[in-house]
Design an enzyme around this catalytic site. Structure first.
Site, mmCIF file in Angstrom:
data_model
loop_
_atom_site.group_PDB
_atom_site.id
_atom_site.type_symbol
_atom_site.label_atom_id
_atom_site.label_comp_id
_atom_site.label_asym_id
_atom_site.label_seq_id
_atom_site.Cartn_x
_atom_site.Cartn_y
_atom_site.Cartn_z
ATOM 1 N N ARG A 24 -0.555 -10.157 -10.442
ATOM 2 C CA ARG A 24 -1.746 -10.453 -9.656
ATOM 3 C C ARG A 24 -2.755 -11.254 -10.481
ATOM 4 O O ARG A 24 -2.784 -11.177 -11.696
ATOM 5 C CB ARG A 24 -2.414 -9.147 -9.196
ATOM 6 C CG ARG A 24 -1.649 -8.375 -8.138
ATOM 7 C CD ARG A 24 -2.413 -7.117 -7.750
ATOM 8 N NE ARG A 24 -2.537 -6.176 -8.851
ATOM 9 C CZ ARG A 24 -3.618 -6.001 -9.581
ATOM 10 N NH1 ARG A 24 -4.701 -6.728 -9.364
ATOM 11 N NH2 ARG A 24 -3.641 -5.112 -10.556
ATOM 12 N N HIS A 49 -5.074 4.791 -3.550
ATOM 13 C CA HIS A 49 -4.051 4.105 -4.341
ATOM 14 C C HIS A 49 -3.215 5.187 -5.008
ATOM 15 O O HIS A 49 -3.484 5.603 -6.135
ATOM 16 C CB HIS A 49 -4.713 3.204 -5.381
ATOM 17 C CG HIS A 49 -3.742 2.325 -6.109
ATOM 18 N ND1 HIS A 49 -3.969 1.856 -7.378
ATOM 19 C CD2 HIS A 49 -2.537 1.819 -5.740
ATOM 20 C CE1 HIS A 49 -2.951 1.107 -7.769
ATOM 21 N NE2 HIS A 49 -2.074 1.076 -6.795
ATOM 22 N N ASP A 72 2.810 4.162 -3.060
ATOM 23 C CA ASP A 72 1.673 3.402 -3.598
ATOM 24 C C ASP A 72 0.376 3.485 -2.800
ATOM 25 O O ASP A 72 -0.690 3.472 -3.388
ATOM 26 C CB ASP A 72 2.069 1.932 -3.727
ATOM 27 C CG ASP A 72 1.133 1.145 -4.624
ATOM 28 O OD1 ASP A 72 0.755 1.663 -5.692
ATOM 29 O OD2 ASP A 72 0.771 0.020 -4.270
ATOM 30 N N ARG A 106 9.955 -6.666 -11.128
ATOM 31 C CA ARG A 106 9.711 -5.828 -9.952
ATOM 32 C C ARG A 106 10.892 -5.864 -8.991
ATOM 33 O O ARG A 106 11.701 -6.793 -8.998
ATOM 34 C CB ARG A 106 8.480 -6.337 -9.196
ATOM 35 C CG ARG A 106 7.167 -6.153 -9.911
ATOM 36 C CD ARG A 106 6.554 -4.824 -9.592
ATOM 37 N NE ARG A 106 5.260 -4.622 -10.220
ATOM 38 C CZ ARG A 106 4.487 -3.577 -9.966
ATOM 39 N NH1 ARG A 106 4.872 -2.651 -9.122
ATOM 40 N NH2 ARG A 106 3.322 -3.452 -10.572
#
Length: 537
Positions: free
Chosen positions: A60, A221, A258, A324
């Site tokens: 990110r 989260h 998540d 990932r």
């Protein structure tokens, strides 16, 4: 406009301004994988998963995440380094440029939704430039049945174009990549970055505004699972702290890994329909659920193959530490269907302590729980964000500050009220270092962390003796089944006890300095939950 696939009645991208091109609607994952392979965008691993290199960005970019500032957000959003204001006029210009970019192209449309609790369902229409990005969307969000697609009506739209670059000089962005949310128009623009996590976190950020601010639902989260007795456990933590790994427990049903909501009537529900797990050093023996979830339909990002083969080398981090995989949640064998849980009984705050100070597990008082939730201490693990190459101390309010548009006290206040109402036990779990700081000590064993969490869940830690940490004041057990007792007191794992004391004070001072910006609005109970500097003789 040529349109193929399963298209809802009365649906059209022409409403967005895309009037020319070839739109592929809701293609099944095997067709998306085949198209991506035929176009040379991806490769196929021996385990059946599609593999892709996301290009320039492998994590990110929080400095390039913006929120349109208008009458809806001006007074509600906590404007800071993560919630950066963007003008409506700049949004309009950039939106028009992106629409022009899509016009005449071949692209992919996917209709999905977020929030497993139907009372809070958010319908999403995601338009992606690439087939593999569309596969990610299929994996990560909740998938309507084919009969539902016929009448699907989108509430939010996401435009994702990695190949489109903004011009900072005219578009108001920091650089060519961007992620921008407009809550009034209900549109998310993502351009210049192929990292798929930007799509996932863009929707999460939107829900973190809408649910608490408009629906009285706490957005979190966290990962969550549920036991045979129907008790739900919640795992808070930033990327790299173990949310996905620790919630994938063969003895408990996975709700999600998540992002979740906690309703006024104590329902815990998953926002998503898939998992997005880190794969660096993934091992079949230690993490069998995730290892076997990587098969046909899964999308691996930025991995490397073993030389001369298509076997994935999970130890190779030459592209990024942030390798990932995304896969639909049903790739995990033991899941809750639907993705809901009741009766929350245990909350775990997962922190990767790079200084080796915090105990492997400790029990928190209500004041300590609120203090640590607002603080959100951990170490950013290498690769999760651009530019992070080794564990770095960070305080991320609510264990997710980059995705939280409201002030942290809003989420903390809601969590505190819900914890007291549900009577949960809160645990602080250090999945970071023991026996010394990063570079000296060793990373906490996954086997040990699992044993500690199991003991907390099955009640074994309710019958043992506890000691109080001299600096942080948390209560840590002196014994635990299947865990060597010498590991439970972090000071005892250090050869140099004086060095440990100095590092503990250093970390405590960092906590206190970070909390200064919240202290004026914190209650006496929360302030009492703060660490106390130890004065040495």
């Amino acid at each position: 406009m040529q349109e193929l696939g399963i298209k809802p009645a009365d649906a059209s991208v022409e409403d967005l301004g895309i009037e020319e091109g070839k739109a592929h609607w809701n293609l099944p994952p095997e067709q998306l994988a085949a198209r991506a392979l035929n176009e040379g965008q991806v490769a196929l691993a021996s385990n059946g998963a599609v593999t892709v290199n996301t290009g320039e960005f492998t994590g990110r970019s929080p400095k390039d995440k913006f929120t349109v500032k208008d009458e809806l957000t001006t007074d509600a959003v906590w404007w800071n380094n993560f919630n950066i204001p963007f003008s409506p006029a700049n949004f309009d210009r950039l939106y028009a440029k992106m629409i022009a970019y899509f016009n005449g192209k071949e692209f992919y449309v996917r209709d999905v939704y977020a929030c497993a609790d139907p009372r809070y369902r958010m319908n999403l229409r995601v338009i992606t430039e690439y087939a593999w990005s569309n596969l990610f969307v299929h994996n990560m969000f909740l998938r309507p049945w084919e009969r539902e697609l016929k009448t699907f009506s989108a509430e939010w739209h996401v435009l994702n174009a990695p190949g489109f670059h903004a011009d900072p000089a005219t578009d108001g962005t920091r650089q060519h990549n961007f992620s921008i949310i407009d809550f009034k128009r209900k549109i998310i623009l993502i351009g210049g970055s192929g990292y798929t996590g930007e799509i996932k976190k863009g929707v999460f950020t939107a829900l973190n505004f809408i649910l608490p601010h408009q629906k009285n639902v706490l957005s979190m989260h966290c990962s969550a699972n549920t036991g045979k007795s129907g008790d739900t456990a919640i795992f808070f933590g930033l990327s790299g702290t173990g949310k996905t790994t620790l919630s994938a427990d063969p003895d408990r049903k996975l709700i999600g890994d998540d992002e979740h909501g906690w309703t006024p009537d104590n329902v815990i529900f998953n926002f998503e329909g898939g998992c997005y797990a880190k794969t660096i050093d993934l091992d079949e023996e230690r993490e069998p659920e995730i290892f076997h979830a990587i098969r046909s339909g899964a999308l691996l990002e930025n991995i490397c193959f073993k030389p001369g083969t298509t076997d994935v080398d999970y130890t190779n981090c030459s592209k990024t530490e942030n390798t990932r995989v995304s896969y639909p949640i049903h790739h995990i064998p033991n899941i809750a269907v639907p993705s809901l849980g009741l009766n929350p009984k245990n909350i775990f705050f997962l922190t990767c302590d790079a200084y080796g100070v915090l105990p492997p597990i400790s029990k928190l008082t209500p004041g300590q729980a609120a203090f640590h939730f607002i603080s959100g201490y951990t170490a950013k693990v290498a690769g999760t964000e651009e530019g992070v190459t080794e564990p770095t101390m960070t305080f991320s309010a609510c264990f997710g500050a980059p995705f939280m548009p409201l002030h942290p006290t809003v989420y903390a206040g809601m969590l505190s009220a819900k914890m007291q109402e549900a009577g949960v036990t809160v645990w602080l779990v250090n999945t970071g270092w023991s026996g010394g700081a990063y570079g000296v000590g060793k990373r906490m064993s996954l086997k040990v962390t699992r044993a500690l969490i199991t003991a907390a869940l099955n009640g074994a830690l309710h019958t043992v003796d506890y000691k109080t940490h001299d600096v942080f004041g948390v209560a840590y057990p002196v014994s635990c089944p299947q865990v060597p007792s010498e590991l439970l007191d972090p000071r005892n794992t250090w050869t140099d006890k004086e060095a440990y004391d100095q590092k503990a004070n250093f970390l405590a001072e960092s906590f206190l300095k970070n909390f200064e910006k919240f202290s004026s609005s914190a209650s006496e109970e929360i302030l009492m939950g703060a660490p106390q500097i130890k004065v040495h003789a």
